[in-house]
Scaffold this motif. Structure first.
Motif, PDB file in Angstrom:
ATOM      1  N   THR A  77       0.743  -0.937  -0.149  1.00 63.47           N
ATOM      2  CA  THR A  77      -0.156   0.026   0.044  1.00 63.47           C
ATOM      3  C   THR A  77       0.826   1.252  -0.037  1.00 63.47           C
ATOM      4  O   THR A  77       1.952   1.261   0.332  1.00 63.47           O
ATOM      5  CB  THR A  77      -1.054  -0.038   1.262  1.00 63.47           C
ATOM      6  N   VAL A  78       0.063   2.229  -0.342  1.00 62.28           N
ATOM      7  CA  VAL A  78       0.712   3.787  -0.330  1.00 62.28           C
ATOM      8  C   VAL A  78       0.290   4.510   0.553  1.00 62.28           C
ATOM      9  O   VAL A  78      -0.864   4.745   0.671  1.00 62.28           O
ATOM     10  CB  VAL A  78       0.993   4.297  -1.910  1.00 62.28           C
ATOM     11  N   ARG A  79       1.133   5.273   1.492  1.00 62.92           N
ATOM     12  CA  ARG A  79       0.575   6.009   2.372  1.00 62.92           C
ATOM     13  C   ARG A  79       1.423   7.702   2.257  1.00 62.92           C
ATOM     14  O   ARG A  79       0.591   8.616   2.421  1.00 62.92           O
ATOM     15  CB  ARG A  79       0.596   5.586   3.967  1.00 62.92           C
ATOM     16  N   ALA A 116      -4.088   3.104  -2.377  1.00 60.61           N
ATOM     17  CA  ALA A 116      -3.486   4.355  -1.393  1.00 60.61           C
ATOM     18  C   ALA A 116      -4.452   4.293  -0.238  1.00 60.61           C
ATOM     19  O   ALA A 116      -5.519   4.334  -0.311  1.00 60.61           O
ATOM     20  CB  ALA A 116      -3.718   5.502  -2.526  1.00 60.61           C
ATOM     21  N   GLU A 117      -3.778   4.695   0.952  1.00 60.97           N
ATOM     22  CA  GLU A 117      -4.396   4.847   2.139  1.00 60.97           C
ATOM     23  C   GLU A 117      -4.330   6.295   2.842  1.00 60.97           C
ATOM     24  O   GLU A 117      -3.077   6.678   2.886  1.00 60.97           O
ATOM     25  CB  GLU A 117      -4.276   3.792   3.185  1.00 60.97           C
ATOM     26  N   TRP A 141      -9.449   5.331   1.454  1.00 63.24           N
ATOM     27  CA  TRP A 141      -8.613   4.492   0.479  1.00 63.24           C
ATOM     28  C   TRP A 141      -9.102   5.061  -0.920  1.00 63.24           C
ATOM     29  O   TRP A 141      -9.966   5.511  -1.141  1.00 63.24           O
ATOM     30  CB  TRP A 141      -8.724   3.081   0.717  1.00 63.24           C
ATOM     31  N   GLY A 142      -8.006   4.764  -1.913  1.00 65.08           N
ATOM     32  CA  GLY A 142      -8.193   4.956  -3.362  1.00 65.08           C
ATOM     33  C   GLY A 142      -7.330   3.919  -3.943  1.00 65.08           C
ATOM     34  O   GLY A 142      -6.428   3.345  -3.619  1.00 65.08           O
ATOM     35  N   LEU A 143      -7.409   4.082  -5.383  1.00 67.60           N
ATOM     36  CA  LEU A 143      -6.520   3.416  -6.276  1.00 67.60           C
ATOM     37  C   LEU A 143      -5.793   4.062  -7.279  1.00 67.60           C
ATOM     38  O   LEU A 143      -6.159   4.978  -7.755  1.00 67.60           O
ATOM     39  CB  LEU A 143      -7.627   2.633  -7.174  1.00 67.60           C
TER      40      LEU A 143
END
Length: 455
Positions: free
Chosen positions: A62-64, A412-413, A439-441
């Motif tokens: 995931t990406v933060r 993405a969080e 969250w998102g893509l």
């Protein structure tokens, strides 16, 4: 390097591992299994196993970092292009052996006067053609033969300012039949059925530097959305009734809510429509899924393009899709509906070209097969995707570029999923909890993803 969100995740690190990770599934199963109830527990979890979500989240994490607002941007360009479309028939000077071609501003910004361009057939064009010469430039033809056997190469002479060929287009002047000093062959027009490919870079001795090659950077953007599921127990149930292998009712509610939420998120990854709405003075964001991200020119009507699924038609499709995706794309994952996958399995029954991908099958706990084709270095991995059946795409394959180099799809969080407790009880519930997150893509390189239908 890409701007905006960066890839902070690592392999097997996923959104809130307590929700996705198979390791946590197993730990939870060991905690709650009781005298023969383990099968019921697994059935609850695996009724329609995750596929797209599982592979994306487990593979790329995931990406933060960089996610600070409900709208985020990601850069799309990782490599300067080397192959360029010709947008109109060239304007030729047969005396000077030059041609002026029309290119998009972006493409023209990616070349300079050191470049040698070869005339090659336009990809995925039924009328594609090229130009061939002999070894002196005395003859030229659009047909390869023993007389004309060298692909024509041209030298970039000059590049006009942006919009010189109309809004969005630039005029580029080429020296034809380069490097022949006195070619006598007539100049053959360059057409939209041809492309120009950079095949060399030549700088004269003590030459001055060229202006920097600078393609306009493409940006995709998407939204962060908020998702949640609630669960709870009534006073009656909480007072002592226990079911499902001694699992506490609140824990069982948690598992059911978690399963429902993860399934819905997987649907959203496919079907999400990027949007922002104002509802009673509040903003509602929806993250865009991968289906709307795939360009329509990458929608492939398999039946009308290749015919029925056979080893020959699949080999042709795989080879052409890999060619369109580009030689730097190392992995294309085919997420397949049941009907599509059944046809492929029947066509390749007992054939070595279509075999089980052992390591991926074990890693993602999915029955993954690999299509072996020597015409491309791109791995083709076929995954059964129940999510496509549920969404009505049973006779389709959605082909995603999941090369480790690009990480085209990541979660993405903005706010990681957590269990919120202590909510005010309502109605019959004496205890009320919620699974909540933002969250998102992340989506990258749309031209490297494909959708096959009508197989």
């Amino acid at each position: 390097m890409p701007s905006g969100p960066t890839s902070a995740g690592v392999e097997n690190q996923v959104i809130s591992p307590e929700f996705f990770s198979n390791r946590d599934y197993l730990e939870t199963m060991r905690v709650y299994q009781r005298n023969g109830e383990v099968f019921k527990f697994m059935s609850l979890y695996e009724k329609d196993s995750l596929s797209v979500l599982r592979v994306i989240s487990e593979k790329f994490g995931t990406v933060r970092e960089g996610i600070t607002d409900f709208e985020f941007k990601t850069r799309q360009d990782y490599e300067a292009p080397t192959r360029f479309n010709i947008e109109d028939t060239s304007v030729d000077d047969n005396t000077l052996k030059t041609s002026i071609v029309k290119m998009t501003n972006d493409n023209a910004a990616s070349i300079h006067t050191n470049h040698i361009l070869k005339v090659v057939p336009r990809q995925n064009d039924a009328s594609a053609g090229a130009i061939y010469t002999n070894n002196t430039g005395a003859t030229a033809s659009t047909t390869l033969s023993s007389s004309n056997y060298l692909g024509e190469t041209c030298r970039v002479i000059s590049i006009e300012p942006e919009n010189s060929a109309g809004t969005g287009y630039t005029s580029v002047k080429l020296r034809r039949y380069y490097p022949f000093d006195n070619p006598t062959a007539n100049v053959i027009p360059l057409t939209v059925h041809m492309q120009l490919l950079i095949v060399n870079n030549l700088r004269v001795e003590d030459g001055l530097p060229n202006p920097p090659v600078n393609k306009n950077i493409e940006i995709d953007w998407n939204y962060i959305q908020t998702s949640s599921e609630s669960f709870g127990v009534s006073s009656h149930v909480k007072s002592g009734i226990e079911t499902f292998g001694d699992m506490k009712p609140l824990e069982r509610g948690y598992l059911i809510a978690q399963n429902k939420l993860m399934k819905t998120i997987e649907y959203a990854i496919v079907e999400g429509r990027r949007s922002r709405k104002e509802i009673k003075g509040k903003r509602e964001y929806q993250t865009g899924g991968y289906l709307e991200f795939i360009p329509t020119q990458n929608y492939i009507d398999f039946g009308n393009t290749y015919g029925v699924i056979t080893p020959d038609s699949m080999r042709q499709a795989v080879s052409e899709i890999a060619d369109r995706a580009g030689s730097n794309v190392s992995e294309l994952w085919w997420f397949c509906g049941r009907e599509f996958l059944l046809k492929v399995d029947q066509a390749y029954e007992d054939k070595v070209q279509y075999t089980k991908a052992e390591s991926e099958s074990l890693k993602y706990e999915l029955k993954i097969k690999e299509f072996l084709d020597h015409s491309t270095n791109t791995r083709m991995l076929f995954v059964p995707a129940k999510v496509l059946d549920n969404l009505g795409y049973t006779n389709e394959a959605h082909i995603l570029n999941l090369s480790p180099k690009y990480k085209c799809f990541q979660i993405a969080e903005k706010e990681p999923f957590t269990e919120k407790i202590g909510l005010e009880a309502k109605g019959q519930y004496s205890e009320w909890h919620e699974i909540y997150g933002m969250w998102g893509l992340i989506r990258r390189l749309p031209e490297t993803h494909f959708r096959i239908y009508n197989a």
